[in-house]
Design an enzyme around this catalytic site. Structure first.
Site, PDB file in Angstrom:
ATOM      1  CE  LYS A  22      28.067  38.042  63.081  1.00 55.36           C
ATOM      2  NZ  LYS A  22      27.272  38.131  61.987  1.00 55.36           N
ATOM      3  CG  ASN A  23      28.666  33.494  61.920  1.00 60.21           C
ATOM      4  OD1 ASN A  23      28.153  34.185  62.166  1.00 60.21           O
ATOM      5  ND2 ASN A  23      29.072  33.097  60.706  1.00 60.21           N
ATOM      6  CB  CYS A 116      22.430  41.484  57.531  1.00 60.46           C
ATOM      7  SG  CYS A 116      23.695  42.267  57.719  1.00 60.46           S
ATOM      8  NE  ARG A 121      19.047  36.291  58.935  1.00 57.65           N
ATOM      9  CZ  ARG A 121      20.494  36.864  59.178  1.00 57.65           C
ATOM     10  NH1 ARG A 121      21.302  36.243  59.539  1.00 57.65           N
ATOM     11  NH2 ARG A 121      20.205  38.191  59.475  1.00 57.65           N
ATOM     12  CG  ASP A 306      27.837  33.704  56.360  1.00 54.19           C
ATOM     13  OD1 ASP A 306      26.873  34.034  55.941  1.00 54.19           O
ATOM     14  OD2 ASP A 306      27.957  33.529  57.594  1.00 54.19           O
ATOM     15  NE  ARG A 398      25.337  42.744  62.237  1.00 54.28           N
ATOM     16  CZ  ARG A 398      24.647  41.802  61.554  1.00 54.28           C
ATOM     17  NH1 ARG A 398      24.708  41.814  60.140  1.00 54.28           N
ATOM     18  NH2 ARG A 398      24.474  40.749  62.233  1.00 54.28           N
TER      19      ARG A 398
END
Length: 417
Positions: A22-23, A116, A121, A306, A398
């Site tokens: 995903k990242n 999230c 951030r 993560d 997600r």
């Protein structure tokens, strides 16, 4: 709203192929804005976040379509430079479009991204870097209006923190800027290297990706290419945690072993045994885990933030005391209270979590509050006595592609309702 119902204490077995990261997929999708013509991304995971990025591409004027794990993007029809607030709020990764659209269109107008709530951030590092490259940015009521009246120009940029997002935004903006850009104290994550590999295939000139200094020689334009998204190392860490808490043996396929170099020793300390073959990794877990002692999250190549939540779930049923120190985000223990509903003994204060392992967890109705916390609650449910009802599954979607199907294929009893 969907829920997962997990009947615990089922032994897992067999093998599973890792989804695309995903990242990595999110900045790659944003990067297709820069590459004129057609780009093909293989192993692109089907997630709510990636689908949100595809909607942004279509809004900008691209043709973006998916067939199973392959995404095709044609961007010759880009006509817009603005992204509506409703689209920006759907994913944190939408901020990657700032540098890409600005570089392609000479202007970008968008709002602050969603994602999230795991702590601050801020995008100030992004904005400061883009200003160094010649962007003029006005901020008003949550809207960013960015222009490059004289074009983007190469610059020397030193990041005060190796921010992954800021590093990616700089790379995207600098690829077609005039002159040379040097990024010092750049993030070193594998996803940075994957982005650079794609862009270099498109004609960019990027050196040093994956190291602390990245040099980008600007080129006039980029062209599309075909590229495979790297496997998701966080999903790998999560599946390792799922095997660990259930005392199981499973095989992960499509693994890049070096990406897990900081994760495997922690689980080895807990008593897990790993056998590595080319692109495969077998984990064999003991009947009862040992404590992991002290684990600190750090920027890559340190232990990934993560993976902290799934590790905490494993520590909850390990024999002894584990101390977790969260050095990246200040609000990343929201899953601890839900684990406590299941019988976990977790005390948190600031960046510290002290976990006293208990012999057994018990199924309960729990609610996920963020992506990785959802994964932790799934892992806990797999080893809990009885049935766990997990709400907030939208967060899991997600970052984990059809996770209940993946676990069911390994022998878990997980149903989505």
């Amino acid at each position: 709203m969907s829920k997962l119902y997990i009947t615990g204490r089922k032994r897992l077995g067999g093998g599973v192929r890792l989804q695309g990261a995903k990242n990595s997929a999110l900045p790659l999708l944003a990067a297709t804005v820069l590459a004129r013509g057609e780009s093909v991304l293989y192993n692109c995971p089907l997630l709510s976040d990636t689908e949100a990025s595809l909607r942004i591409l279509r809004w900008l004027g691209c043709k973006a379509q998916r067939s199973d794990g392959t995404v095709l993007v044609k961007n010759d029809g880009i006509t817009r430079h603005d992204i509506p607030d409703a689209l920006m709020r759907q994913t944190r990764g939408s901020i990657m479009f700032l540098g890409a659209v600005l570089a392609r269109q000479g202007r970008a107008r968008l709002s602050l991204p969603g994602g999230c709530a795991i702590g601050q951030r801020p995008i100030d590092l992004h904005l400061k870097a883009l200003r160094r490259l010649g962007a003029v940015i006005k901020e008003r009521r949550g809207i960013l209006d960015c222009r490059a009246p004289h074009g983007l120009r190469g610059a020397d940029i030193t990041l005060p923190f190796p921010s992954v997002g800021a590093t990616e935004d700089i790379i995207l903006a600098a690829c077609t800027a005039s002159g040379v850009t040097t990024v010092t104290n750049a993030a070193r994550e594998p996803e940075i290297s994957d982005l650079a590999d794609y862009l270099n295939r498109c004609g960019a000139r990027i050196r040093g990706a994956g190291e602390s200094v990245i040099v980008i020689d600007g080129v006039r334009e980029l062209h599309g290419c075909a590229h495979a998204v790297i496997p998701d190392r966080i999903v790998a860490a999560t599946l390792i945690a799922c095997a660990a808490v259930t005392g199981s043996a499973i095989t992960l396929k499509g693994v890049i072993h070096s990406h897990l170099a900081a994760v495997l020793p922690v689980f080895e300390d807990a008593g897990c045994v790993f056998a590595a073959r080319e692109n495969e990794l077998k984990i064999t877990a003991p009947e009862r885990l040992r404590s992991m002692r002290i684990v600190r999250t750090m920027p890559y190549p340190g232990f990934p933030t993560d993976a902290q939540a799934p590790l905490l779930a494993a520590a909850a049923v390990a024999d002894g005391t584990t101390v977790l120190i969260e050095n990246i985000f200040e609000n990343r223990y929201r899953h601890a209270a839900e684990l406590a509903r299941m019988g976990a003994d977790v005390k948190t204060e600031g960046k510290f979590a002290v976990v006293e392992g208990v012999p057994r967890l018990y199924g309960a109705a729990v609610e996920a509050a963020d992506l990785r916390g959802a994964a932790a609650l799934v892992a806990a449910g797999l080893c809990a006595e009885g049935k766990t009802e997990l709400g907030g599954v939208r967060y899991l979607d997600r970052g984990y592609e059809s996770f209940e199907q993946v676990l069911s294929a390994l022998g878990a009893d997980v149903k989505r309702v």
